[in-house]
Design an enzyme around this catalytic site. Structure first.
Site, PDB file in Angstrom:
ATOM      1  N   ILE A 110      15.447  80.278  93.054  1.00 58.91           N
ATOM      2  CA  ILE A 110      14.121  80.078  92.489  1.00 58.91           C
ATOM      3  C   ILE A 110      14.022  78.606  92.098  1.00 58.91           C
ATOM      4  CG2 ILE A 110      13.730  82.452  91.726  1.00 58.91           C
ATOM      5  CD1 ILE A 110      14.692  81.773  88.988  1.00 58.91           C
ATOM      6  N   ASP A 111      12.805  78.106  92.045  1.00 60.19           N
ATOM      7  CA  ASP A 111      12.597  76.682  91.796  1.00 60.19           C
ATOM      8  C   ASP A 111      13.194  76.234  90.467  1.00 60.19           C
ATOM      9  OD1 ASP A 111      11.149  76.569  94.137  1.00 60.19           O
ATOM     10  OD2 ASP A 111       9.216  76.846  93.144  1.00 60.19           O
ATOM     11  N   LYS A 112      13.519  74.964  90.386  1.00 59.81           N
ATOM     12  CA  LYS A 112      14.070  74.375  89.166  1.00 59.81           C
ATOM     13  C   LYS A 112      13.249  74.758  87.938  1.00 59.81           C
ATOM     14  CE  LYS A 112      14.646  69.891  86.866  1.00 59.81           C
ATOM     15  NZ  LYS A 112      14.502  68.426  86.987  1.00 59.81           N
TER      16      LYS A 112
END
Length: 317
Positions: free
Chosen positions: A140-142
């Protein structure tokens, strides 16, 4: 060409093969590596970005592969706090905070979830994902918070990867959108691929170029100039929720890439210091690759997202 990448150029030697296989045969890279480079927008076919691994390329079609400089052979174990939701000898489920990068890459050589896992698991992570990203089956994105499953064994990695590939993983996200979607619930369909205008962004593209993507959403609460919604992912593409919601005119609040904050909400976001996309991976369910049992995990809404909802007139909790 950048100083930190290698260019592989040539032509497709024989027609009728899947693009990933044809490029693997001629370049010496693995098919999985080719697919990963496609996802990163580093493969071009006939001068245009190639994102569909199953495409049958014609013999003689020119291709270009931009291979980035290899990351260090081993990521370092670092004592970074982890919120462990579940753990056994096969896998570990963690609740990732916003701001933590999943695996080492250019610009983030350490201080990542992988570094933390190497310390926590004492190196006992699946190596299928490559030496710099052991155990990582999905990401999942930062600046997205929430649940992530990581494989400890190769068998678990293969079992989980198969479920992600056939889209049988249960994933539910919570998001706060600019404006209120109409209708209140629905399905967004649209292939997603690298943007031709900005290679750092994803975008809706024609079906033949990108990957099929489907997001089901429903409004949980109407807020002041915004909405708290739930998104169930039928597929799991890079930036899928962010791109799909922006495509229907309701980008995530705080999203620096796909949305702009409505003028009426800018003072609130500034006061709260809310500078990340309002997105949280709240539920994760899958068949345990060792036991064969269905397991399901939930993550509480993080404080920053809960505070945003309350400040927008929503309920607390």
């Amino acid at each position: 060409m950048g100083a930190c990448e290698t260019i592989i150029e040539g032509t497709i030697p024989a027609g009728g093969l899947r693009l990933d296989r044809a490029l693997a045969d001629v370049s010496g890279l693995s098919r999985e590596r080719i697919k990963a480079l496609m996802d990163e927008g580093r493969v071009a076919l006939g001068g245009k970005p190639a994102a569909q691994a199953s495409l049958k390329a014609a013999e003689g079609t020119p291709f270009t592969i931009r291979v980035p400089e290899a990351v260090p052979a081993e990521a370092a174990a670092q004592d970074i706090p982890l919120v462990v939701v579940y753990e056994d000898e096969h896998l570990i489920v963690v609740d990732k905070p916003a701001g933590l990068v999943v695996h080492p890459a250019a610009g983030n050589p350490d201080g990542t979830l992988v570094n933390a896992l190497l310390h926590h698991c004492r190196g006992q992570l699946s190596g299928i994902g490559g030496v710099a990203r052991p155990g990582i089956v999905h990401r999942i994105d930062k600046d997205t918070s929430g649940l992530l499953v990581v494989a400890k064994t190769n068998a678990a990695h293969e079992g989980l990867a198969k479920q992600f590939a056939d889209h049988s993983i249960h994933r539910v996200y919570q998001a706060v959108t600019a404006g209120v979607p109409v209708p209140a619930s629905g399905t967004v369909r649209g292939a997603i691929g690298r943007s031709e205008r900005d290679r750092k962004k994803m975008a809706l593209v024609s079906e033949g170029r990108g990957k099929r993507a489907v997001t089901h959403y429903r409004t949980l609460e109407v807020l002041s100039g915004a909405a708290l919604i739930e998104c169930r992912l039928e597929t799991g593409r890079t930036h899928q929720v962010r791109v799909h919601l922006a495509s229907i005119g309701h980008a995530l609040l705080g999203d620096p890439v796909y949305g702009r904050a409505p003028p009426s909400l800018k003072p609130l976001l500034a006061r709260l210091g809310f500078h990340r996309q309002a997105l949280h991976a709240a539920e994760l369910g899958f068949v345990h690759p060792a036991s064969g049992e269905m397991v399901h995990f939930r993550s509480s809404t993080p404080v920053d997202l809960r505070t945003l909802v309350v400040e927008l007139g929503g309920r607390d909790g």
